[in-house]
Design an enzyme around this catalytic site. Structure first.
Site, PDB file in Angstrom:
ATOM      1  N   GLU A   1      -1.506   1.056  -6.357  1.00 54.17           N
ATOM      2  CA  GLU A   1      -1.008   2.064  -5.408  1.00 54.17           C
ATOM      3  C   GLU A   1      -0.140   3.110  -6.083  1.00 54.17           C
ATOM      4  O   GLU A   1       0.896   3.540  -5.558  1.00 54.17           O
ATOM      5  CB  GLU A   1      -0.291   1.381  -4.233  1.00 54.17           C
TER       6      GLU A   1
ATOM      7  N   GLU B   1      -7.754  -4.270  -1.859  1.00 47.33           N
ATOM      8  CA  GLU B   1      -6.728  -4.995  -1.097  1.00 47.33           C
ATOM      9  C   GLU B   1      -6.774  -4.527   0.347  1.00 47.33           C
ATOM     10  O   GLU B   1      -6.790  -3.327   0.607  1.00 47.33           O
ATOM     11  CB  GLU B   1      -5.338  -4.727  -1.697  1.00 47.33           C
TER      12      GLU B   1
END
Length: 539
Positions: A198, A316
């Site tokens: 991220e 994810e």
């Protein structure tokens, strides 16, 4: 004899009440078996192991306990059996803290200590350490359970914080290279190395420019080629493990170029925060569920236009962010979202879908203390066993509340349907056509005698068909006692719980005449295996 009469009378009463309170609707599925519209990886279902320590808390709750990669109890028989039930389960190691992990190997420039809460660290934690004795334990466990490992690397090592979320400077690859050398020297099998978590686009807590990211991927590829130069196969390169932004993702593919990035990963948390009171309503809203389909389609399009050498993964996905929704993510109702995600993403050529998390938070497939499976575990296991790689197109006249996905059956002939009924009142009776002829007849809506109606309604119960046709398999999923937030899932009316010997229960289908109608009850989920459906694309 008296007991049987009482039981039959009770079933009559129950069915009369059901018919009185519920609607009945015919649905026709037209399935194109001539071509595949997409294809998944053999090991499409994936689960994550995260780094969060017990001090990780959200909304005045701390749901992680000892579920971290660094402290989870690897000696638990049930944990091992839960993974072994898949035979090959892909496990992605990573999460928010992965870009603060130092590998305790080689000539380190800084001390290697455990994560600690701190005000000036990313996500409120200091840098943490992966000790090599723990890495040894993990790999022995992965090898014993048949896990396929994707490891998320620290992409911030050596960089400096510039201001705001932005980090700059060159990535120091030496610690990663030493870690890989140790891994290879021990003979540990790593399927793929993922770079960063991220950090793409605006980032979550930290961000790295696409120019630096693209350059770093080329460095990482060179490191892998060097470390694995004597290996017959080389691990795949996976990145960026962030939230999809078209311009950033397209530029990453352009800058890194062909032959570098094998897998383009993105994350999904489309249900909002775990404490959102609208969580349940969103899960049961077909329009809301469909809202994320554009992201899957756009990722696929970005790859086709800018990097056709790469494949799309959901790296994810936990539904609700910040550890999931308490008394939602670990209950039956979450399987409506989860299985819909698997079906929808597969239609858009997603090869792998990694669920956050195998254990930990409220969205763990397994309970963090006991490793007893939550309902979504069984949903994942059924998908893994029944749904093959080939994705087929399906058109239906059903309302939006009946979600339908079709794959080639796994390891056998025919097809498997996933039917998700989000309606609170409507029972769907499903027929199937191949576009030329009816393969499976839907229930006629003409008036029948009560006895005929009851016989057709309950005829799937049992172990073999009574009409002489070949059997199909049916796996009907519902919550215990009809409570959507139950932590016990029923399969064909039987509770799914570990056996007295601590084993994962058998997932036995009901068998039914292959040409008879399928019923999908309100707020339930069904896998239907049709062995006689002639699908050329599945040959």
């Amino acid at each position: 004899m008296g007991y049987n009469v009482v039981l039959w009378s009770y079933m009559l009463l129950l069915l009369l009440v059901t018919f009185a309170s519920a609607n009945m609707e015919r649905a026709i599925m037209v399935i194109d078996g001539a071509r595949r519209i997409a294809e998944t990886d053999d090991n499409f279902v994936c689960a994550t192991l995260d780094w969060w320590p017990p001090e990780k808390c959200n909304y005045d709750q701390c749901p992680w306990g000892y579920a971290s990669l660094i402290n989870v109890n690897l000696s638990s028989p049930l944990l091992a059996k839960a993974i072994q039930a898949f035979r090959t389960l892909r496990i992605r190691i990573g999460g928010s803290l992965q870009d603060q992990v130092i590998y305790d190997v080689g000539d380190l420039k800084t001390p290697c200590t455990q994560f600690k809460k701190t005000d000036d660290g990313l996500f409120g934690f200091s840098k943490g350490c992966l000790y090599m004795n723990r890495w040894d334990e993990l790999n022995h466990f992965f090898n014993a359970t048949g896990a396929i490992v994707t490891f998320g690397l620290n992409a911030l090592y050596g960089r400096d914080k510039l201001g705001g979320n932005a980090w700059g400077g060159d990535w120091d690859h030496i610690n990663t290279q030493d870690f890989m050398n140790y891994t290879v020297s021990k003979g540990y099998a790593i399927d793929s190395w993922e770079f960063g978590n991220e950090l793409s686009g605006r980032g979550m807590g930290a961000s790295v420019s696409v120019e630096l990211y693209g350059k770093d991927l080329i460095v990482l590829k060179d490191v892998i080629n060097n470390v694995y130069k004597d290996s017959q196969t080389k691990p795949l390169v996976v990145a960026p493990g962030g939230f999809y932004e078209e311009k950033w993702y397209s530029e990453l593919l352009r800058l890194s170029g062909p032959g570098v990035l094998d897998i383009l990963t993105h994350h999904i948390y489309n249900l909002g925060p775990g404490n959102d009171p609208k969580l349940v309503n969103r899960i049961l809203d077909p329009n809301y569920l469909s809202g994320i389909s554009g992201t899957f389609a756009n990722v696929n399009q970005t790859i086709q236009e800018h990097g056709p050498w790469a494949a799309a993964w959901v790296g994810e996905a936990g539904g609700a962010f910040n550890s999931g929704g308490r008394q939602v993510s670990e209950t039956f109702i979450n399987s409506f979202w989860y299985l819909d995600q698997l079906g929808m993403s597969a239609k858009h050529n997603t090869k792998v879908y990694c669920r956050q998390a195998l254990v930990g938070g409220f969205y763990g497939l397994l309970e963090k203390e006991t490793f007893v499976p939550n309902p979504d575990y069984y949903s994942a296991l059924l998908w893994h066993r029944l749904m093959g790689k080939g994705v087929l197109d399906v058109q239906t006249n059903a309302s939006e509340y009946l979600r339908a996905y079709v794959h080639c059956s796994k390891g056998r002939t025919g097809i498997t349907l996933l039917l998700i009924n989000l309606s609170k009142q409507t029972t769907f009776t499903v027929g199937v056509s191949n576009g030329v002829k009816v393969v499976l007849q839907a229930e006629s809506m003409k008036r029948k005698s009560l006895l005929e109606t009851i016989k057709s309604k309950v005829s799937w119960v049992g172990n073999k068909a009574s009409d002489g046709y070949l059997n199909r398999e049916e796996y009907h999923l519902s919550p215990q006692d009809g409570v959507l937030r139950s932590k016990i899932m029923l399969l064909n009316g039987n509770p799914l719980v570990p056996t007295a010997t601590g084993d994962i229960p058998d997932l036995k289908p009901a068998r039914h005449g292959v040409k008879s109608p399928v019923y999908v009850n309100p707020l339930s989920i069904s896998f239907i295996v049709l062995p006689t459906f002639d699908a050329l694309a599945c040959s």
